[in-house]
Design a protein around this motif. Structure first.
Motif, PDB file in Angstrom:
ATOM      1  N   ALA A 192      90.254  30.244 -18.588  1.00  0.00           N
ATOM      2  CA  ALA A 192      90.575  31.533 -17.946  1.00  0.00           C
ATOM      3  C   ALA A 192      91.880  32.099 -18.513  1.00  0.00           C
ATOM      4  CB  ALA A 192      90.686  31.345 -16.439  1.00  0.00           C
ATOM      5  N   ALA A 193      92.835  31.209 -18.801  1.00  0.00           N
ATOM      6  CA  ALA A 193      94.132  31.665 -19.330  1.00  0.00           C
ATOM      7  C   ALA A 193      93.967  32.291 -20.713  1.00  0.00           C
ATOM      8  CB  ALA A 193      95.113  30.501 -19.374  1.00  0.00           C
ATOM      9  N   VAL A 194      93.066  31.725 -21.516  1.00  0.00           N
ATOM     10  CA  VAL A 194      92.824  32.298 -22.859  1.00  0.00           C
ATOM     11  C   VAL A 194      92.269  33.715 -22.704  1.00  0.00           C
ATOM     12  CG1 VAL A 194      91.422  32.102 -24.962  1.00  0.00           C
ATOM     13  CG2 VAL A 194      92.445  30.046 -23.944  1.00  0.00           C
ATOM     14  N   LEU A 195      91.312  33.876 -21.790  1.00  0.00           N
ATOM     15  CA  LEU A 195      90.735  35.213 -21.566  1.00  0.00           C
ATOM     16  C   LEU A 195      91.809  36.165 -21.039  1.00  0.00           C
ATOM     17  CD1 LEU A 195      87.299  34.192 -20.029  1.00  0.00           C
ATOM     18  CD2 LEU A 195      87.656  35.317 -22.217  1.00  0.00           C
ATOM     19  N   ARG A 196      92.601  35.659 -20.110  1.00  0.00           N
ATOM     20  CA  ARG A 196      93.642  36.493 -19.496  1.00  0.00           C
ATOM     21  C   ARG A 196      94.661  36.950 -20.536  1.00  0.00           C
ATOM     22  NH1 ARG A 196      94.887  32.961 -15.622  1.00  0.00           N
ATOM     23  NH2 ARG A 196      96.824  32.195 -16.488  1.00  0.00           N
ATOM     24  N   ASP A 197      95.034  36.022 -21.430  1.00  0.00           N
ATOM     25  CA  ASP A 197      96.059  36.353 -22.428  1.00  0.00           C
ATOM     26  C   ASP A 197      95.558  37.330 -23.474  1.00  0.00           C
ATOM     27  OD1 ASP A 197      97.711  34.663 -21.127  1.00  0.00           O
ATOM     28  OD2 ASP A 197      97.530  33.002 -22.545  1.00  0.00           O
ATOM     29  N   ASN A 198      94.242  37.419 -23.622  1.00  0.00           N
ATOM     30  CA  ASN A 198      93.712  38.230 -24.723  1.00  0.00           C
ATOM     31  C   ASN A 198      92.867  39.414 -24.275  1.00  0.00           C
ATOM     32  OD1 ASN A 198      94.381  36.694 -27.358  1.00  0.00           O
ATOM     33  ND2 ASN A 198      93.681  35.099 -25.943  1.00  0.00           N
ATOM     34  N   CYS A 199      92.743  39.620 -22.960  1.00  0.00           N
ATOM     35  CA  CYS A 199      91.818  40.674 -22.503  1.00  0.00           C
ATOM     36  C   CYS A 199      92.422  41.496 -21.368  1.00  0.00           C
ATOM     37  CB  CYS A 199      90.524  40.064 -21.965  1.00  0.00           C
ATOM     38  SG  CYS A 199      89.673  39.012 -23.121  1.00  0.00           S
ATOM     39  N   GLU A 200      92.153  42.791 -21.399  1.00  0.00           N
ATOM     40  CA  GLU A 200      92.494  43.603 -20.222  1.00  0.00           C
ATOM     41  C   GLU A 200      91.257  43.781 -19.334  1.00  0.00           C
ATOM     42  OE1 GLU A 200      93.658  47.648 -21.516  1.00  0.00           O
ATOM     43  OE2 GLU A 200      92.925  47.041 -23.489  1.00  0.00           O
ATOM     44  N   ALA A 201      90.081  43.490 -19.877  1.00  0.00           N
ATOM     45  CA  ALA A 201      88.845  43.498 -19.069  1.00  0.00           C
ATOM     46  C   ALA A 201      87.954  42.347 -19.530  1.00  0.00           C
ATOM     47  CB  ALA A 201      88.103  44.825 -19.238  1.00  0.00           C
ATOM     48  N   VAL A 202      87.264  41.746 -18.574  1.00  0.00           N
ATOM     49  CA  VAL A 202      86.293  40.696 -18.918  1.00  0.00           C
ATOM     50  C   VAL A 202      84.973  41.069 -18.260  1.00  0.00           C
ATOM     51  CG1 VAL A 202      85.657  38.274 -18.603  1.00  0.00           C
ATOM     52  CG2 VAL A 202      88.014  38.867 -19.180  1.00  0.00           C
ATOM     53  N   VAL A 203      83.910  41.120 -19.068  1.00  0.00           N
ATOM     54  CA  VAL A 203      82.591  41.453 -18.516  1.00  0.00           C
ATOM     55  C   VAL A 203      81.840  40.161 -18.233  1.00  0.00           C
ATOM     56  CG1 VAL A 203      80.452  42.747 -18.834  1.00  0.00           C
ATOM     57  CG2 VAL A 203      82.546  43.511 -19.974  1.00  0.00           C
ATOM     58  N   VAL A 204      81.420  40.001 -16.992  1.00  0.00           N
ATOM     59  CA  VAL A 204      80.581  38.859 -16.626  1.00  0.00           C
ATOM     60  C   VAL A 204      79.131  39.323 -16.755  1.00  0.00           C
ATOM     61  CG1 VAL A 204      79.919  37.287 -14.777  1.00  0.00           C
ATOM     62  CG2 VAL A 204      82.319  37.927 -15.064  1.00  0.00           C
ATOM     63  N   ALA A 205      78.412  38.772 -17.730  1.00  0.00           N
ATOM     64  CA  ALA A 205      77.002  39.138 -17.917  1.00  0.00           C
ATOM     65  C   ALA A 205      76.146  38.076 -17.250  1.00  0.00           C
ATOM     66  CB  ALA A 205      76.676  39.243 -19.399  1.00  0.00           C
ATOM     67  N   GLY A 206      75.376  38.467 -16.252  1.00  0.00           N
ATOM     68  CA  GLY A 206      74.526  37.516 -15.546  1.00  0.00           C
ATOM     69  C   GLY A 206      73.797  38.232 -14.424  1.00  0.00           C
ATOM     70  N   ILE A 207      72.742  37.616 -13.930  1.00  0.00           N
ATOM     71  CA  ILE A 207      71.948  38.242 -12.861  1.00  0.00           C
ATOM     72  C   ILE A 207      71.611  37.191 -11.801  1.00  0.00           C
ATOM     73  CG2 ILE A 207      69.687  37.843 -13.964  1.00  0.00           C
ATOM     74  CD1 ILE A 207      68.896  40.712 -13.060  1.00  0.00           C
ATOM     75  N   GLY A 208      71.340  37.640 -10.578  1.00  0.00           N
ATOM     76  CA  GLY A 208      70.944  36.725  -9.493  1.00  0.00           C
ATOM     77  C   GLY A 208      72.036  35.687  -9.261  1.00  0.00           C
ATOM     78  N   GLY A 209      71.622  34.437  -9.250  1.00  0.00           N
ATOM     79  CA  GLY A 209      72.568  33.356  -9.024  1.00  0.00           C
ATOM     80  C   GLY A 209      73.615  33.244 -10.106  1.00  0.00           C
ATOM     81  N   SER A 210      73.389  33.892 -11.230  1.00  0.00           N
ATOM     82  CA  SER A 210      74.367  33.831 -12.319  1.00  0.00           C
ATOM     83  C   SER A 210      75.421  34.932 -12.224  1.00  0.00           C
ATOM     84  CB  SER A 210      73.637  33.880 -13.677  1.00  0.00           C
ATOM     85  OG  SER A 210      72.984  32.656 -13.883  1.00  0.00           O
ATOM     86  N   TYR A 211      75.443  35.684 -11.090  1.00  0.00           N
ATOM     87  CA  TYR A 211      76.564  36.609 -10.923  1.00  0.00           C
ATOM     88  C   TYR A 211      76.959  36.851  -9.474  1.00  0.00           C
ATOM     89  CZ  TYR A 211      75.003  41.288  -9.219  1.00  0.00           C
ATOM     90  OH  TYR A 211      74.598  42.339  -8.450  1.00  0.00           O
ATOM     91  N   LEU A 212      76.003  36.713  -8.537  1.00  0.00           N
ATOM     92  CA  LEU A 212      76.310  37.146  -7.165  1.00  0.00           C
ATOM     93  C   LEU A 212      77.429  36.344  -6.498  1.00  0.00           C
ATOM     94  CD1 LEU A 212      72.707  37.945  -5.940  1.00  0.00           C
ATOM     95  CD2 LEU A 212      74.641  39.538  -5.948  1.00  0.00           C
ATOM     96  N   GLY A 213      77.499  35.044  -6.776  1.00  0.00           N
ATOM     97  CA  GLY A 213      78.530  34.217  -6.146  1.00  0.00           C
ATOM     98  C   GLY A 213      79.919  34.639  -6.599  1.00  0.00           C
ATOM     99  N   ALA A 214      80.075  34.805  -7.909  1.00  0.00           N
ATOM    100  CA  ALA A 214      81.384  35.212  -8.431  1.00  0.00           C
ATOM    101  C   ALA A 214      81.761  36.578  -7.873  1.00  0.00           C
ATOM    102  CB  ALA A 214      81.345  35.261  -9.956  1.00  0.00           C
ATOM    103  N   ARG A 215      80.810  37.484  -7.857  1.00  0.00           N
ATOM    104  CA  ARG A 215      81.119  38.833  -7.373  1.00  0.00           C
ATOM    105  C   ARG A 215      81.492  38.813  -5.890  1.00  0.00           C
ATOM    106  NH1 ARG A 215      78.618  44.608  -9.084  1.00  0.00           N
ATOM    107  NH2 ARG A 215      80.326  45.746  -8.134  1.00  0.00           N
ATOM    108  N   ALA A 216      80.758  37.999  -5.114  1.00  0.00           N
ATOM    109  CA  ALA A 216      81.045  37.899  -3.676  1.00  0.00           C
ATOM    110  C   ALA A 216      82.477  37.412  -3.447  1.00  0.00           C
ATOM    111  CB  ALA A 216      80.048  36.954  -3.010  1.00  0.00           C
TER     112      ALA A 216
END
Ligand code: PA5
Length: 444
Positions: free
Chosen positions: A63-87
């Motif tokens: 997560a720190a690598v993404l944070r240090d290098n990104c101002e936005a991160v797109v989570v690509a996933g559907i159903g169980g592959s995204y709803l938990g994180a979004r919640a």
């Protein structure tokens, strides 16, 4: 977390609820001992107690690598592959800024639809921004996610160069199979594995949920601790009277048996909107099979009291409500006094907004119970990582128990394949020639 079923008990014979005690205990035992239906998908059960500090550190480091290098991160996933994180992100994040500290990347979600407009607008938004991608797919072949990832991979490489793209694209997928695994290995992306024995809708406490949550700056160790404490509080040795999962599973099955076929999950905090969505998938996919199952619906109050309130108060009496009540809010704001009092609101002057909300909640409970709607109440202290972790594990465990009591396999989802087969046939996917011919003949 506290569960209160007293306002539902008046709608069923108390003996009918108690009759579920041994059934629920048997289901819990079968889950714990791995002897139930669908026992090849029980990996979620002991995730909280089995996740190591080292593994959480590895997720935080990624997560720190993404944070240090990104101002936005797109989570690509559907159903169980995204709803938990979004919640979790919506429950914990700032409603208008999305995230707590401003030095964390903005998390965006995609791959959960096939809308050309959505994707085109996402690409427009990302152009010129330093962005990364977390590509999440257990099967690695889900069409919605795969199309999105193809677009995002190209955009990321075009905008940020191949070397940086390799650094800021992370894959969360199967250990060996699927296109997402093949691409991750070939391109050298950092990757995490979704365990074989954890189904999508039960995967929020794997890297599927934990990496996006960590990336947004939230404390995944506190989240897992909350889940772990709930794992301990809902084991098979915990007596019915003290076990919230057993009571919830028994109560909803007792209500189902007296014709309450629809459960409405209610919140009075808009931050919980996506918790509703996650819960709907968890219970809908787990219980809706063999022509059985409570239909999981959800509302955000008081917003939806002005749309669905009429139906709930007065419509067909086939519903019950489960309210998630948050005891303490994170901010302090009172209704201001106004000398002219043109709006007549001075009777509320000085009162906390949350006090008004709590009276809306209590007034609604009394009205709906009076109107014939059984009410189950789940109280959590506040919206933080620990309490959300507890809530997640509570709903997962209760779902497993409740599905087994209903006598279905709570861990498969055969019904979701039908639309995919038709879509592939209509799109002439190689391997679907016979289905293609058949469906086109039906439409001719
Ligand atoms: O709960 C499930 O199994 C589904 O909702 C899946 O998570 C969803 O279909 C996405 O599948 P995949 O992760 O294989 O892309």
């Amino acid at each position: 977390m506290k569960l209160d079923i007293t306002k539902a008990l008046q709608f069923v014979d108390a003996n009918a609820v108690h009759a579920f005690e041994p059934v629920v205990a048997k289901a819990n035992k079968a889950l714990e001992e791995g002897t139930c239906r669908g026992n090849d998908f029980l990996g979620w059960m002991h995730l909280p107690s089995q996740i190591t500090e080292e593994f959480l550190d590895e997720i935080n480091a990624c997560a720190a690598v993404l944070r240090d290098n990104c101002e936005a991160v797109v989570v690509a996933g559907i159903g169980g592959s995204y709803l938990g994180a979004r919640a979790v992100l919506e429950a914990l994040g700032d409603t208008f800024g999305w995230l707590k500290p401003s030095d964390y990347p903005r998390i965006l979600f995609a791959g959960n639809n096939i809308s050309e407009d959505y994707l085109a607008e996402l690409i427009d938004y990302l152009k010129g921004k330093k962005f990364g991608v977390i590509n999440i797919s257990k099967s690695g072949t889900t069409t919605e996610t795969a199309i999105t990832f193809r677009l995002l991979k190209k955009l990321c490489e075009d905008e940020r160069g191949k070397e940086m793209a390799q650094k800021v694209i992370v894959a969360i997928t199967d250990a060996k199979k699927g296109a997402a695994r093949t691409t991750a290995d070939k391109e050298g992306y950092k990757s995490f594995i979704i365990p074989d024995n954890v189904g999508g809708r039960f995967s929020v406490l794997t890297p599927v949920g934990l990496l996006p949550i960590a990336c947004a700056g939230f404390d995944i160790k506190a989240l897992v601790k909350g889940a772990k404490d709930m794992e301990d509080a809902t084991g098979q040795d915990i007596a019915f009277a003290d076990n919230p999962c057993s009571q919830y599973a028994a109560m909803r099955n007792a209500l189902y048996n007296v014709g309450k076929k629809i459960e409405i999950l209610v919140n009075f905090q808009p931050k919980l909107h996506f918790m509703n969505e996650w819960w709907k998938q968890l219970y809908g996919e787990s219980e809706g099979k063999d022509k059985k199952g409570i239909f999981p619906a959800a509302v955000d109050f008081s917003t939806d009291l002005h749309s669905m309130g009429q139906w709930i108060q007065d419509g067909e009496r086939t519903i019950f409500e489960t309210v998630i009540s948050v005891d303490n809010v994170n901010h302090t704001l009172a209704v201001p006094s106004d000398e002219e009092n043109l709006d007549g609101l001075n009777f509320l002057a000085g009162k906390r907004i949350d006090e008004v909300n709590k009276m809306a909640e209590l007034g609604t409970q009394i009205a709906h119970v009076d109107g014939g709607v059984p009410n189950i109440r789940i109280c959590i202290d506040k919206l933080d990582e620990y309490n959300i972790g507890q809530l997640i594990y509570f709903f997962e465990k209760a779902c497993g128990v409740s599905g087994l009591v209903l006598n279905v396999n709570p861990f498969n989802q055969p019904g979701v394949e039908d639309y995919k087969r038709n879509m592939f046939a209509l799109l002439d996917k190689p391997g679907y020639e016979a289905e293609s011919k058949a469906i086109k003949a039906r439409l001719a």
